[in-house]
Design an enzyme around this catalytic site. Structure first.
Site, PDB file in Angstrom:
ATOM      1  N   GLU A 199       7.576  14.242  50.292  1.00  0.00           N
ATOM      2  CA  GLU A 199       8.999  14.209  50.631  1.00  0.00           C
ATOM      3  C   GLU A 199       9.489  12.835  51.087  1.00  0.00           C
ATOM      4  O   GLU A 199       9.940  12.672  52.230  1.00  0.00           O
ATOM      5  CB  GLU A 199       9.309  15.266  51.691  1.00  0.00           C
ATOM      6  CG  GLU A 199       9.011  16.675  51.224  1.00  0.00           C
ATOM      7  CD  GLU A 199       9.502  17.746  52.189  1.00  0.00           C
ATOM      8  OE1 GLU A 199      10.085  17.382  53.239  1.00  0.00           O
ATOM      9  OE2 GLU A 199       9.315  18.940  51.899  1.00  0.00           O
ATOM     10  N   GLU A 415       5.325  23.168  47.869  1.00  0.00           N
ATOM     11  CA  GLU A 415       5.649  23.889  49.101  1.00  0.00           C
ATOM     12  C   GLU A 415       6.729  24.912  48.809  1.00  0.00           C
ATOM     13  O   GLU A 415       7.692  24.621  48.099  1.00  0.00           O
ATOM     14  CB  GLU A 415       6.151  22.957  50.219  1.00  0.00           C
ATOM     15  CG  GLU A 415       5.098  22.071  50.842  1.00  0.00           C
ATOM     16  CD  GLU A 415       5.659  21.206  51.962  1.00  0.00           C
ATOM     17  OE1 GLU A 415       6.682  21.610  52.572  1.00  0.00           O
ATOM     18  OE2 GLU A 415       5.091  20.140  52.225  1.00  0.00           O
TER      19      GLU A 415
END
Length: 510
Positions: A199, A415
């Site tokens: 991220e 995720e």
């Protein structure tokens, strides 16, 4: 989880709306989903990160990280906790691997702590760190579990932040490359799936725009929250250096290690799906713009050699430029896309100057406002976190967006999950009844399966966040994402109902 508080740049809006949220109980239903709903070889696993799981922050030569300093700074973590112990996986990894094996998981995504390998970020290698991850990798493989390894999950060695402000300086590209190559040399004979960054968008925005993540730099609200930083420039500099770091490391891997190790390198991108608030042209364009300032910001350079044109026009000279040589290095350097997807927001156009004057940051640059409500109604049922609304259809929509925009790339869902609150008033017995979580995974996986089978999206794996309840960044221990409940008094693990649901799914064959 990867994103703990990703929407906090709009925290004022969310807090106002939070009281309006509604919840309902979900039933534990599988809906006919089985392993056969997915292609042969499709990988199921759970995900974690070193800082959220390991603990043992002062053991075996590990150096301090920016999150150690941040978590020990008063007022930065909502429950005033830290991850000095976390869930103690550093000492309990064999127990946790057995939990994965018992569920029938194929893979485990974990991150390596840079400061365990290089306590000072550079210089002499810490052999104890190498030894620990060798033990972890070997233990996984002994149980038939494939390691998917993240090289950077936010825990920058504090020494590099002190030395040259970390990701704001181009020296980080060289130091990161040395660290990454050291990992290839030590673990690459067994690790075939590498994620260079988790991220990067969250890092740029939360750490250098809102200042709510380490190292906590920002200039919003006239430096009310942060002493140092520039929210209008630093997020773009950090993003640029991360993109160049991946490209540099990918080049090294392909030239020196690919032939013998036969691995692949990708990035885990955080992606909220944005739906237009209305059918107006302005809101439709706003939703597109919001996505370009999120996924496009970080993915476009790897597929097209530059940032989205929308960003170039709106950010102007504050957006760094790639040289011709850099663009060639970046373009095509991604073997796969990792997608971290949790939630969906409505987005509307906002051409006012209020946010620009108050924040002067990346949110102002998008000229959008994103919220989880329309006409007083939530976009979906809410989990515990104020930003996490459950909208399963968006998984399929997002996969098709990725397929169409980036010409059918290889994708792993690195995720996906939802949280419950950590309340002292909920008994252990009731805390283990997480039927809402099983429905979440069932519904998102059903939409994912449809995107593969019916739409032709090339998705090859799914990692649930997370195996265990853990320390969730600025949310501390207030948020429980795990399939296993962790008693934070003694770190004992207890299976929630979702564990049995995954066991049934992974054991099914028809």
């Amino acid at each position: 989880m990867g994103n703990g508080g990703r929407c906090m740049v709009e925290v004022v809006i969310l807090l106002v709306l939070m009281a309006m949220s509604q919840g309902c109980d979900a039933q534990n239903t599988t809906g006919g989903l089985t392993r056969k709903s997915f292609p042969n070889g499709f990988v199921f696993g759970t995900a974690s990160s070193a800082y959220q799981y390991e603990g043992a922050v002062k053991e075996d030569g590990r150096g301090p990280t920016i999150w150690d300093k941040f978590a020990h700074t008063f007022g930065k973590i909502i429950d005033f906790s830290n991850a000095d112990v976390a869930v103690d996986q550093y000492h309990r990894f064999e127990e946790d691997i057995q939990l994965m094996a018992d569920m029938g998981m194929d893979a485990y995504r974990f991150s390596i702590s840079w400061s365990r390998i290089f306590p000072n970020g550079t210089g002499e290698v810490n052999q104890a760190g190498i030894d620990h991850y060798n033990k972890l990798i070997n233990a996984l493989l002994a149980k038939g579990i494939e390691p998917y390894v993240t090289l950077y999950h936010w825990d920058l060695p504090q020494a590099l932040e002190d030395k040259y402000t970390g990701w704001l300086d181009r020296q980080i590209i060289n130091d990161y490359a040395v660290y990454a190559e050291t990992c290839f040399q030590a673990f690459g004979d067994r690790v075939k799936h590498w994620i260079t960054f988790n991220e990067p968008h969250t890092v740029a925005v939360q750490a250098y725009d809102s200042g709510m993540h380490a190292p906590g730099r920002c200039s919003v609200l006239l430096h009310l929250y942060c002493k140092k930083g520039n929210s209008g420039t630093e997020p773009y500099i950090v993003a640029h250096n991360m993109i160049l770091s991946h490209a540099t490391v990918s080049d090294i891997y392909r030239k020196k290690y690919k032939a013998s190790q036969n691995g692949e390198l990708g990035i885990s991108f955080d992606v909220i799906w944005y739906e237009p608030m209305s059918n107006s042209t302005a809101d439709i364009e706003a939703a597109k713009r919001a996505q370009e300032f999120q996924l496009g910001w970080f993915a476009d350079p790897f597929f097209f050699g530059d940032y989205p044109a929308t960003m170039r026009s709106r950010v102007g000279s504050r957006l760094p430029k790639f040289t011709e040589k850099e663009a060639a290095l970046v373009n095509g350097s991604l073997d796969f896309m990792g997608i971290n997807h949790y939630t969906t927001f409505y987005t509307k156009d906002d051409q006012s100057t209020v946010i620009e004057k108050l924040l002067n940051n990346t949110l102002a640059d998008t000229a959008t406002i994103s919220v989880p409500f329309r006409n007083g109604q939530p976009i979906g049922d809410r989990a515990n976190s104020i930003w996490l609304y459950i909208v399963p259809r968006s998984m399929r929509i997002l996969m098709n967006y990725v397929k169409d925009r980036y010409n059918k790339p290889t994708v792993y869902i690195t995720e996906n999950g939802m949280d419950d609150g950590n309340s002292p008033f909920i008994s252990l017995k009731n805390a283990l009844k997480d039927d809402k979580r099983t429905k979440y995974h069932n519904d998102y996986l059903t939409n994912l399966a449809d995107s593969i089978r019916e739409d032709g999206c090339d998705v090859r794996g799914y990692f649930a966040w997370s195996l265990l309840d853990n320390w969730e960044w600025a949310a501390g221990y207030t948020s429980r994402f795990g399939l296993y409940y962790v008693d934070y008094k003694n770190r004992k693990r207890y299976p929630k109902n979702s564990v049995q649901w995954f066991k049934n799914l992974l054991a099914s064959s028809s």
